[in-house]
Enzyme design. Structure first.
Site, PDB file in Angstrom:
ATOM      1  N   HIS A  33       0.818  -1.219   0.000  1.00  0.00           N
ATOM      2  CA  HIS A  33       0.000   0.000   0.000  1.00  0.00           C
ATOM      3  C   HIS A  33       0.849   1.264   0.000  1.00  0.00           C
ATOM      4  O   HIS A  33       0.332   2.348  -0.257  1.00  0.00           O
ATOM      5  CB  HIS A  33      -0.897  -0.013   1.235  1.00  0.00           C
ATOM      6  CG  HIS A  33      -2.327   0.343   0.977  1.00  0.00           C
ATOM      7  ND1 HIS A  33      -2.909   0.362  -0.273  1.00  0.00           N
ATOM      8  CD2 HIS A  33      -3.326   0.704   1.851  1.00  0.00           C
ATOM      9  CE1 HIS A  33      -4.178   0.701  -0.159  1.00  0.00           C
ATOM     10  NE2 HIS A  33      -4.460   0.918   1.110  1.00  0.00           N
ATOM     11  N   ASN A  85      -6.928   6.213   3.928  1.00  0.00           N
ATOM     12  CA  ASN A  85      -8.355   6.402   3.642  1.00  0.00           C
ATOM     13  C   ASN A  85      -8.837   7.825   3.849  1.00  0.00           C
ATOM     14  O   ASN A  85     -10.004   8.114   3.587  1.00  0.00           O
ATOM     15  CB  ASN A  85      -9.208   5.421   4.461  1.00  0.00           C
ATOM     16  CG  ASN A  85      -9.048   5.602   5.952  1.00  0.00           C
ATOM     17  OD1 ASN A  85      -8.245   6.403   6.400  1.00  0.00           O
ATOM     18  ND2 ASN A  85      -9.816   4.840   6.714  1.00  0.00           N
ATOM     19  N   ASP A 110      -0.888   2.109  -5.393  1.00  0.00           N
ATOM     20  CA  ASP A 110      -0.925   0.678  -5.685  1.00  0.00           C
ATOM     21  C   ASP A 110      -2.243   0.322  -6.366  1.00  0.00           C
ATOM     22  O   ASP A 110      -3.266   0.957  -6.137  1.00  0.00           O
ATOM     23  CB  ASP A 110      -0.772  -0.127  -4.395  1.00  0.00           C
ATOM     24  CG  ASP A 110      -1.843   0.211  -3.368  1.00  0.00           C
ATOM     25  OD1 ASP A 110      -1.997   1.401  -3.017  1.00  0.00           O
ATOM     26  OD2 ASP A 110      -2.549  -0.711  -2.921  1.00  0.00           O
ATOM     27  N   ASN A 131      -9.187   3.060  -1.302  1.00  0.00           N
ATOM     28  CA  ASN A 131      -9.674   4.035  -0.332  1.00  0.00           C
ATOM     29  C   ASN A 131      -8.986   5.395  -0.435  1.00  0.00           C
ATOM     30  O   ASN A 131      -9.603   6.429  -0.160  1.00  0.00           O
ATOM     31  CB  ASN A 131      -9.526   3.485   1.087  1.00  0.00           C
ATOM     32  CG  ASN A 131     -10.529   2.390   1.385  1.00  0.00           C
ATOM     33  OD1 ASN A 131     -11.626   2.374   0.839  1.00  0.00           O
ATOM     34  ND2 ASN A 131     -10.156   1.465   2.248  1.00  0.00           N
TER      35      ASN A 131
END
Length: 204
Positions: A33, A85, A110, A131
């Site tokens: 991530h 997020n 990603d 997100n």
């Protein structure tokens, strides 16, 4: 291709905001991530500067890329220090602070639906369940650029959250530096050459 912030500036050109997405903190540094942070760090090393803390809850580096002189391009390189997020808050604050048009904003992130190491450059579109993009789109609308770094799908019954919050595997790390370097090249090409030419070179 990158130059430091002391290079001559283009006359009145609006800057580009390059946001590498990730989660802050050393425990996340090697996660899939966080590949956006990895690309941003490499771009910073090319520019030759270091990130500074910005009041927009981000680490920021100003610099230039392209041929030194009036044809170079001013960029604001950023790593949001919120969690993934809620990336939209820092990106929007930086957009407002530096007065960057949405079409000059690039999110590097990603992407599950692309094979590991492959790249896709695009402008606009959906968030595909990411997100970080969901948060940015909620704040800015969808018309920003994306440099999508493939990480592939999770194996077996592993959840998406577990997969993206794990470090790249030993096998993946053997080629990770090469793929991150290529993604940084793609970001520079997008800014310098435009989306279509960059896509023709890097959309593999």
């Amino acid at each position: 291709m990158s130059t430091n912030a002391t290079s001559p500036s283009g006359a009145g050109a609006e800057p580009w905001l390059i946001a590498g997405l990730g989660n802050p903190g050393p425990q996340y540094a090697g996660n899939r991530h966080n590949v956006g942070f990895m690309v941003a760090d490499l771009l910073a090393s090319r520019i030759g500067g270091s990130f500074k803390t910005h009041r927009a809850r981000a680490q920021v580096l100003e610099g230039r890329i392209g041929t030194p002189g009036i044809s170079s391009h001013r960029i604001i390189l950023a790593k949001p220090m919120s969690f993934m997020n809620v990336s939209g808050g820092p990106v929007t604050a930086l957009r407002d602070f530096y007065r960057v048009p949405v079409e000059r904003i690039v999110a590097v992130h990603d992407e599950l639906d692309i094979d590991y190491g492959a790249l896709r450059l695009k402008k606009g579109g959906g968030d595909n369940g990411h997100n970080g993009l969901k948060s940015i789109t909620k704040s800015l609308g969808p018309d920003y650029h994306r440099v999508r770094f493939g990480v592939g799908r999770p194996p077996g019954r592993m959840t998406v959250a577990d997969y993206v919050l794990r470090d790249f595997s030993t096998v993946e790390r053997k080629e990770l530096d090469y793929f991150v370097d290529r993604a940084a090249d793609a970001v520079e090409a997008l800014v310098v050459d435009g989306l279509e030419r960059a896509q023709s070179t890097y959309n593999s």
